[in-house]
Each structure stands twice: as structure tokens, then as C-alpha cells.
Design an enzyme around this catalytic site. Structure first.
Site, short mmCIF file in Angstrom:
data_model
loop_
_atom_site.label_atom_id
_atom_site.label_comp_id
_atom_site.label_asym_id
_atom_site.label_seq_id
_atom_site.Cartn_x
_atom_site.Cartn_y
_atom_site.Cartn_z
N ASP A 1 0.82 -1.22 0.00
CA ASP A 1 0.00 0.00 0.00
C ASP A 1 0.85 1.27 0.00
O ASP A 1 0.34 2.37 0.21
CB ASP A 1 -0.90 0.00 1.25
CG ASP A 1 -0.10 -0.10 2.53
OD1 ASP A 1 0.75 -1.00 2.63
OD2 ASP A 1 -0.32 0.72 3.45
N TYR B 1 0.97 2.24 15.78
CA TYR B 1 2.31 2.70 16.11
C TYR B 1 2.23 3.91 17.04
O TYR B 1 1.19 4.58 17.10
CB TYR B 1 3.08 3.09 14.84
CG TYR B 1 3.08 2.04 13.77
CD1 TYR B 1 3.59 0.77 14.01
CD2 TYR B 1 2.57 2.31 12.50
CE1 TYR B 1 3.59 -0.20 13.02
CE2 TYR B 1 2.57 1.34 11.51
CZ TYR B 1 3.08 0.09 11.76
OH TYR B 1 3.08 -0.88 10.79
N LYS C 1 -0.71 -5.19 14.32
CA LYS C 1 0.64 -5.09 13.77
C LYS C 1 1.38 -3.98 14.51
O LYS C 1 0.91 -2.84 14.56
CB LYS C 1 0.56 -4.78 12.27
CG LYS C 1 1.89 -4.42 11.61
CD LYS C 1 1.66 -4.10 10.14
CE LYS C 1 2.91 -3.58 9.46
NZ LYS C 1 2.72 -3.34 8.02
#
Length: 265
Positions: A26, A146, A177
Site C-alpha cells: 500500500d 504505532y 501489527k
């Protein structure tokens, strides 16, 4: 679990190992058509031939990477985006819906959330809404979480990464993730803090393939469920061979030395 979600998860995870090798593709929205992602059918074909479990693409890219022949691969449609041209590159915004993914035949959707950014509230709001929509459709959700912002001195700090993983879990993701923390013990803490599979991100392109394979090996040993890594795979000189080596570590519990022997053979 909704049977539709269970079936779709089995298309992006190995049924026997409960682990996965996901190759994000992506990056074009963020940084443009970088090396390895110019010809999408070729890029997808190389990781399919190596035995990857799934790829991540934006909705408009699916038509470019669809090969209509050969082995199948799981499809994860990415729902959020930003560009490196923006003054606020960490502020992700929704650019697709779960319904878009359903129409495209996706096996899962993914969303990106940067904790600590000035726009964190909006990203968390989007995350919550997409988790609800995905649940209604029986669609698995992979959350890329994140820590990036003015209050984050080290996004790889074990407690910070554990916080990111826990946010993904608590807001309804099926897979989260996060960055690897750097060692087995601290990453084990991250995995133990979640009741969903945790996969590692790849981060910037690494020069040393041995270090990359060791990171994957150690994350599995810590209880991780595999990887979601882009540039370190599709920009490798031989992506197919590298994915085969990753399969040896992720799905066959082989050593890094064995994987390197195969890669260099």
C-alpha cells in the site's frame, strides 16, 4: 466468532500453524510508485510464488495486482492513508469502507493508527467505527498501531509497543501489527498482553537480510504470529526466494541458518 470471519481469517493465516506472512503493498499512496511496486502483477506474483499468505493493497490497486491465474493469495484492503507530501504525514484518514472491501472480494481489511499524533482522537474514532463495521460484515480487521508523536521519544520501547498492541486489541481488531521491540523477552510481554495474534512490522528497508530473518525468528519465539513486512520483501533482489525462506521460519520452525542456506542456495 462469526463463521464468515473465521473462514476469511483462514484465508490469510495458515490453518496448521496459526501464523501468517503478509506483504503490504500500500506504499504508493504514501510515497509513490517505489522500486518493487511499479508493475503490480509482477510484484504480487513474486510473493505468491514464494508462498505468502496475503497482500495489503488500497482499493484502486486491487485491479492492478489481480493476476487471474496461478496460485491464490489472501487480499487485505487498506482503509486509511496519508502522503509524505503532507505537512502532517502521520495523520491517517479513511479512504475506503468495509463495504468497498466486500465488493472487491477481500478476505480482510486493515487500518493504520498513530498514537501520540496530534490527530490521534480522529484516528481512534475511525478505528472504532471501522471495527464495528467489520464486525457487522464478518470481516477480519488488521490494525497497524504505532506510537508516533511529540511525546514519543522511542516508538520501539517495550511498554509503548505493548500499549499500541493493547489499543488494537481493546478497540476490536482481530490482528494487530506493531514494531518489534528488539529482543525476545520484551516482545513476549507484548504478545502476552493481547488475546489476538500479534505480527511485526518491517520498518525501513534493512541492508542485512540476516538481521531481518533473525528478527522474524525471534518474534515467533516470543509468541508472535508472523509478519506484515513490505519493503524488506518486495525490494529484495529475489522476493520469491526470500518469502520461501520466511516460510521456513514462520510455518516450519526452521532455524535462521537453514533459511539463509535456502535463500543463498
Amino acid at each position: 466468532m462469526h463463521i464468515g470471519k473465521a473462514i476469511r481469517l483462514e484465508r490469510i493465516f495458515n490453518r496448521n500453524t496459526g501464523r501468517t506472512i503478509v506483504i503490504p503493498m500500500d506504499h504508493g499512496v504514501t510515497v509513490g510508485p517505489i522500486d518493487g511496486l511499479v508493475n503490480m502483477r509482477d510484484a504480487v506474483g513474486k510473493v505468491v510464488d514464494g508462498g505468502a499468505n496475503a497482500v495489503i493493497e488500497h482499493k484502486g490497486l486491487v485491479r492492478c495486482g489481480h493476476r487471474a491465474q496461478g496460485r491464490d493469495i489472501g487480499l487485505i484492503v487498506h482503509l486509511s492513508a496519508s502522503t509524505s507530501l503532507s505537512p502532517f504525514p502521520n495523520a491517517k484518514t479513511l479512504v475506503a469502507s468495509v463495504e468497498d472491501a466486500v465488493r472487491l472480494g477481500a478476505d480482510a481489511v486493515s487500518i493504520h493508527c498513530n498514537l501520540g499524533d496530534e490527530t490521534e482522537a480522529a484516528m481512534l474514532n475511525d478505528f472504532g467505527k471501522m471495527a464495528s463495521d467489520a464486525a457487522n460484515w464478518g470481516m477480519p480487521l488488521l490494525a497497524m498501531v504505532y506510537a508516533r508523536g511529540p511525546k514519543i521519544p522511542n516508538e520501539f520501547d517495550a511498554n509503548v509497543v505493548a500499549h499500541c498492541a493493547r489499543v488494537g486489541t481493546e478497540l476490536g481488531a482481530d490482528v494487530v501489527k506493531v514494531p518489534y521491540t528488539g529482543d525476545i523477552d520484551t516482545f513476549a510481554h507484548v504478545c502476552d498482553s493481547c488475546c489476538i495474534p500479534v505480527v511485526i512490522a518491517g520498518g525501513p528497508k534493512l541492508d542485512n537480510t540476516t538481521d531481518f530473518l533473525q528478527m522474524v525468528h525471534d518474534s515467533i519465539k516470543a509468541g508472535g504470529a508472523g509478519l506484515s513486512v513490505g519493503r524488506n520483501v518486495f525490494q529484495h533482489k529475489n522476493p520469491t526466494r526470500l518469502v520461501e525462506a520466511l516460510n521456513m521460519i514462520v510455518h516450519e520452525d526452521k532455524t535462521v541458518a537453514a533459511a539463509l542456506t535456502h535463500l543463498n542456495g
